[in-house]
Design a protein around this motif. Sequence first.
Motif, PDB file in Angstrom:
ATOM      1  N   ASN A   1       1.127  -1.346  -0.372  1.00 29.13           N
ATOM      2  CA  ASN A   1      -0.396  -0.029   0.367  1.00 29.13           C
ATOM      3  C   ASN A   1       0.638   1.655   0.507  1.00 29.13           C
ATOM      4  O   ASN A   1       1.977   0.713   0.492  1.00 29.13           O
ATOM      5  N   SER A   2       0.237   2.203   0.109  1.00 30.25           N
ATOM      6  CA  SER A   2       1.222   3.670  -0.320  1.00 30.25           C
ATOM      7  C   SER A   2       1.815   3.794   1.256  1.00 30.25           C
ATOM      8  O   SER A   2       2.830   4.670   0.497  1.00 30.25           O
ATOM      9  N   ASP A   3       1.422   3.279   1.611  1.00 28.05           N
ATOM     10  CA  ASP A   3       2.198   3.564   3.155  1.00 28.05           C
ATOM     11  C   ASP A   3       3.678   2.790   3.798  1.00 28.05           C
ATOM     12  O   ASP A   3       3.851   2.853   4.663  1.00 28.05           O
ATOM     13  N   ASN A   4       3.887   1.976   2.963  1.00 28.57           N
ATOM     14  CA  ASN A   4       4.891   0.997   3.376  1.00 28.57           C
ATOM     15  C   ASN A   4       5.424   0.228   1.988  1.00 28.57           C
ATOM     16  O   ASN A   4       5.917  -0.105   1.690  1.00 28.57           O
ATOM     17  N   CYS A   5       6.195   1.760   0.921  1.00 35.19           N
ATOM     18  CA  CYS A   5       6.538   1.519  -0.349  1.00 35.19           C
ATOM     19  C   CYS A   5       7.541   2.282  -0.111  1.00 35.19           C
ATOM     20  O   CYS A   5       8.036   2.619   0.619  1.00 35.19           O
ATOM     21  N   MET A   6       8.074   2.905  -1.873  1.00 36.66           N
ATOM     22  CA  MET A   6       9.819   2.857  -1.936  1.00 36.66           C
ATOM     23  C   MET A   6       9.159   4.216  -2.635  1.00 36.66           C
ATOM     24  O   MET A   6       7.994   4.602  -3.384  1.00 36.66           O
ATOM     25  N   ALA A   7       9.774   5.579  -2.533  1.00 40.69           N
ATOM     26  CA  ALA A   7       9.790   7.033  -2.916  1.00 40.69           C
ATOM     27  C   ALA A   7      11.056   6.933  -3.771  1.00 40.69           C
ATOM     28  O   ALA A   7      11.966   6.808  -3.701  1.00 40.69           O
ATOM     29  N   ILE A   8      10.610   7.560  -5.268  1.00 44.31           N
ATOM     30  CA  ILE A   8      11.299   7.929  -6.064  1.00 44.31           C
ATOM     31  C   ILE A   8      11.455   9.718  -6.350  1.00 44.31           C
ATOM     32  O   ILE A   8       9.983   9.722  -6.355  1.00 44.31           O
TER      33      ILE A   8
ATOM     34  N   VAL B   1       6.533  10.277  -6.530  1.00 41.97           N
ATOM     35  CA  VAL B   1       6.377   8.540  -7.579  1.00 41.97           C
ATOM     36  C   VAL B   1       6.045   7.336  -6.281  1.00 41.97           C
ATOM     37  O   VAL B   1       7.682   6.685  -5.927  1.00 41.97           O
ATOM     38  N   ARG B   2       5.206   6.515  -6.094  1.00 40.04           N
ATOM     39  CA  ARG B   2       4.951   5.987  -5.246  1.00 40.04           C
ATOM     40  C   ARG B   2       4.509   4.803  -6.323  1.00 40.04           C
ATOM     41  O   ARG B   2       3.080   4.983  -6.309  1.00 40.04           O
ATOM     42  N   PHE B   3       5.086   3.931  -6.626  1.00 37.09           N
ATOM     43  CA  PHE B   3       4.081   2.773  -6.486  1.00 37.09           C
ATOM     44  C   PHE B   3       3.643   1.577  -6.554  1.00 37.09           C
ATOM     45  O   PHE B   3       4.981   1.247  -5.951  1.00 37.09           O
TER      46      PHE B   3
ATOM     47  N   THR C   1      13.417   5.161   1.664  1.00 34.43           N
ATOM     48  CA  THR C   1      12.307   3.889   2.121  1.00 34.43           C
ATOM     49  C   THR C   1      10.971   4.802   2.564  1.00 34.43           C
ATOM     50  O   THR C   1      10.827   5.704   3.245  1.00 34.43           O
ATOM     51  N   VAL C   2       9.356   4.722   1.592  1.00 32.00           N
ATOM     52  CA  VAL C   2       9.092   5.329   3.032  1.00 32.00           C
ATOM     53  C   VAL C   2       8.672   5.035   4.227  1.00 32.00           C
ATOM     54  O   VAL C   2       8.788   3.899   4.352  1.00 32.00           O
TER      55      VAL C   2
END
Length: 299
Positions: free
Chosen positions: A148-155, A208-210, A228-229
Motif C-alpha cells: 500500500n502507499s504507506d509501506n513502499c518506496m518513493a522516487i 512518486v510511489r508505485f 524508504t517510505v
Amino acid sequence: MNVFVDSKMSDDARRAELYRGSIFVHSPSPSALKLCELAKGMIEEAFKPHDPLTVHNHITPEKCAEMLGTLKPKFIHHPESKMHIKGMLADLGCDLSQTYFDVPRMRTGFPGEYLKSGIAYAFHPHRDTWYSAPYCQVNFWMPIYDLNSDNCMAIHPHYFDRPIKNSSRGYNYHKWNLESRQNAAQHVKADTRVQPRAEEPIELDPQVRFVCKVGSAYQFSAANLHSTVPNTSDVVRYSIDFRTVHLIDVLGRMGAPNVDSECTGTVMDDYLRGTDLSHLPEDAIAMYHDGTELLYTKV
C-alpha cells in the motif's frame, strides 16, 4: 519524468530512456512470480508459526534481526534466485550474453520504529551512485506481498539532474565490504555505519510511489534519488531488488549524468552474466578501478 507501463520498447531504447530519468513499470511475469513465491516460502518458513506481516507484534527486534541475519543471505545465495532473475530479464527482451546482474536482495520495512537499522535498514533519500554504483546501473524493485502507499518506496524525480550536497566523498565500496557489510545484523537500535547521505535539507515532494502488484517490477536509474517510505501501516513490507548493467554501456561509459557523486571504489566486480553467471571481463572492470581496491582487500 516519463513513466512507461508494460512498454514494448527494445532493451537498448529502454536503457536510453532510463538514463534520462524515466521509470518503467512491468506487470508480473512468470519468472517474477516464481522469484516472489520462492522468497515468500522462505520468509514464512523462517517466521512460522507467526504471520510474517505482523511478526513485529510477536518477537523482539533483537530476535527478528537475528532471524533476518540468516534468512536474507539464504535467499541471496539460493540458486533459484539467480535462475528466476535470468528468466525475468529474458522476458523483458534483454540480451543475456550482454546483460549482467547482481544477486537479489530481500528488503524489509517494519511499522513504526521497530527495527530500522542494520539488517532492516530504512534507507534515507539517496542515489545508488553515491554507493559506488556505475552510472549505467539499472535498478529493479518488486514487492513480495501486497503493497500500500504507506509501506513502499518513493522516487524523488525533481532531483534527477539537480545536484545535492552530500557525503559520498567519504564512501568507498571496497572499504564498506571489508568493514561494514558483514555486521549488519548487529545494528538493532541504531546504525553507526557510515553511509552517504544528503548534507542539505531534501524536499521529499513531489514524490512518486508505485503501488504495484506482487511480482510487478519497476526499473529506474541508479542516479534517481529514492528512499524508504516511513511505514505507517500495520504490516511489514517485504520486497526484492537487484541491479543490472549492459556490457556495451560499461565499455562505452554510457549512463545517466553524474551530478553530485564523489565516492570511490566500484561495484563492478559484483555483476554476473545472464548466460553463465561469469563476471564482467577483467578489462571492463579495470576501467572502473581507481586504486582503492588495492587498499581494502582481505588478507
